[in-house]
Design a protein around this motif. Structure first.
Motif, PDB file in Angstrom:
ATOM      1  N   LEU A  67     -10.159  -3.083  -3.383  1.00 37.37           N
ATOM      2  CA  LEU A  67     -10.775  -2.825  -4.689  1.00 37.37           C
ATOM      3  C   LEU A  67     -10.179  -3.715  -5.772  1.00 37.37           C
ATOM      4  O   LEU A  67     -10.900  -4.176  -6.670  1.00 37.37           O
ATOM      5  CB  LEU A  67     -10.639  -1.348  -5.061  1.00 37.37           C
ATOM      6  N   LEU A  68      -8.880  -3.971  -5.704  1.00 36.74           N
ATOM      7  CA  LEU A  68      -8.248  -4.856  -6.685  1.00 36.74           C
ATOM      8  C   LEU A  68      -8.738  -6.297  -6.542  1.00 36.74           C
ATOM      9  O   LEU A  68      -8.904  -6.992  -7.546  1.00 36.74           O
ATOM     10  CB  LEU A  68      -6.726  -4.823  -6.556  1.00 36.74           C
ATOM     11  N   VAL A  69      -8.968  -6.743  -5.308  1.00 38.48           N
ATOM     12  CA  VAL A  69      -9.538  -8.076  -5.106  1.00 38.48           C
ATOM     13  C   VAL A  69     -10.905  -8.138  -5.777  1.00 38.48           C
ATOM     14  O   VAL A  69     -11.197  -9.075  -6.535  1.00 38.48           O
ATOM     15  CB  VAL A  69      -9.639  -8.435  -3.604  1.00 38.48           C
ATOM     16  N   ALA A  70     -11.728  -7.144  -5.518  1.00 47.67           N
ATOM     17  CA  ALA A  70     -13.071  -7.108  -6.119  1.00 47.67           C
ATOM     18  C   ALA A  70     -12.989  -7.040  -7.640  1.00 47.67           C
ATOM     19  O   ALA A  70     -13.705  -7.762  -8.348  1.00 47.67           O
ATOM     20  CB  ALA A  70     -13.854  -5.921  -5.568  1.00 47.67           C
ATOM     21  N   TYR A  71     -12.116  -6.193  -8.140  1.00 46.63           N
ATOM     22  CA  TYR A  71     -11.952  -6.037  -9.587  1.00 46.63           C
ATOM     23  C   TYR A  71     -11.557  -7.358 -10.236  1.00 46.63           C
ATOM     24  O   TYR A  71     -12.135  -7.770 -11.250  1.00 46.63           O
ATOM     25  CB  TYR A  71     -10.896  -4.953  -9.856  1.00 46.63           C
ATOM     26  N   ALA A 111      -3.328 -12.225  -5.841  1.00 47.66           N
ATOM     27  CA  ALA A 111      -2.141 -11.398  -5.590  1.00 47.66           C
ATOM     28  C   ALA A 111      -2.505 -10.190  -4.729  1.00 47.66           C
ATOM     29  O   ALA A 111      -1.750  -9.820  -3.814  1.00 47.66           O
ATOM     30  CB  ALA A 111      -1.523 -10.948  -6.913  1.00 47.66           C
ATOM     31  N   SER A 112      -3.653  -9.614  -4.974  1.00 46.90           N
ATOM     32  CA  SER A 112      -4.102  -8.453  -4.193  1.00 46.90           C
ATOM     33  C   SER A 112      -4.459  -8.854  -2.767  1.00 46.90           C
ATOM     34  O   SER A 112      -4.206  -8.105  -1.819  1.00 46.90           O
ATOM     35  CB  SER A 112      -5.304  -7.794  -4.865  1.00 46.90           C
ATOM     36  N   ALA A 113      -5.040 -10.043  -2.608  1.00 46.47           N
ATOM     37  CA  ALA A 113      -5.358 -10.542  -1.265  1.00 46.47           C
ATOM     38  C   ALA A 113      -4.078 -10.778  -0.465  1.00 46.47           C
ATOM     39  O   ALA A 113      -4.023 -10.462   0.733  1.00 46.47           O
ATOM     40  CB  ALA A 113      -6.185 -11.816  -1.360  1.00 46.47           C
ATOM     41  N   LEU A 114      -3.050 -11.299  -1.116  1.00 44.66           N
ATOM     42  CA  LEU A 114      -1.762 -11.484  -0.440  1.00 44.66           C
ATOM     43  C   LEU A 114      -1.160 -10.139  -0.038  1.00 44.66           C
ATOM     44  O   LEU A 114      -0.608  -9.993   1.047  1.00 44.66           O
ATOM     45  CB  LEU A 114      -0.794 -12.255  -1.334  1.00 44.66           C
TER      46      LEU A 114
END
Length: 128
Positions: A67-71, A111-114
């Motif tokens: 969700l953070l990646v999408a956001y 950063a979220s993807a990592l």
């Protein structure tokens, strides 16, 4: 990650508020777009960030990271302004709010993807 989340949320709100309050000065906007619709759009974007917080609090770390990646990637939609008018047709404030949202959003997404990679997303995805 919390600081990056907060900075991106602030940049996003600033950009959308600027859009809403100065909507009459934005070049090439469709006539159906109103001050209210801009704020509603921001609420929809912010809801994705809110869902990531809820998922995190529930211990759903992988879902929260997705969700953070999408956001964060939703911040790149600010670049669509340049399909309606050249950079030079926007004010300095407009360009600054666009680029702050885009850069912080993409940084949050990366950063979220990592984080997602560290959590072992590939193992979960392989089950499907």
């Amino acid at each position: 990650m919390n600081l990056l989340f907060a900075l991106y949320t602030l940049a996003s709100l600033t950009h959308f508020a600027h859009n809403a309050e100065y909507i009459a000065f934005y070049p090439g906007l469709p006539v159906w777009m109103t001050r209210e619709s801009v704020y509603l759009a921001w609420l929809a974007v912010a809801a994705v960030g809110g869902l990531s917080l809820i998922a995190s609090r529930l211990g759903w770390s992988r879902s929260a990271a997705v969700l953070l990646v999408a956001y964060g990637l939703l911040g790149a939609d600010g670049l669509l302004h340049y399909t309606l008018g050249l950079c030079s047709e926007h004010t300095l404030a407009t360009n600054l709010t666009i680029w702050a949202e885009v850069l912080l959003g993409v940084t949050l997404a990366c950063a979220s993807a990592l984080r997602l990679k560290r959590l072992g997303f590939r193992k979960v995805a392989a089950k499907f």
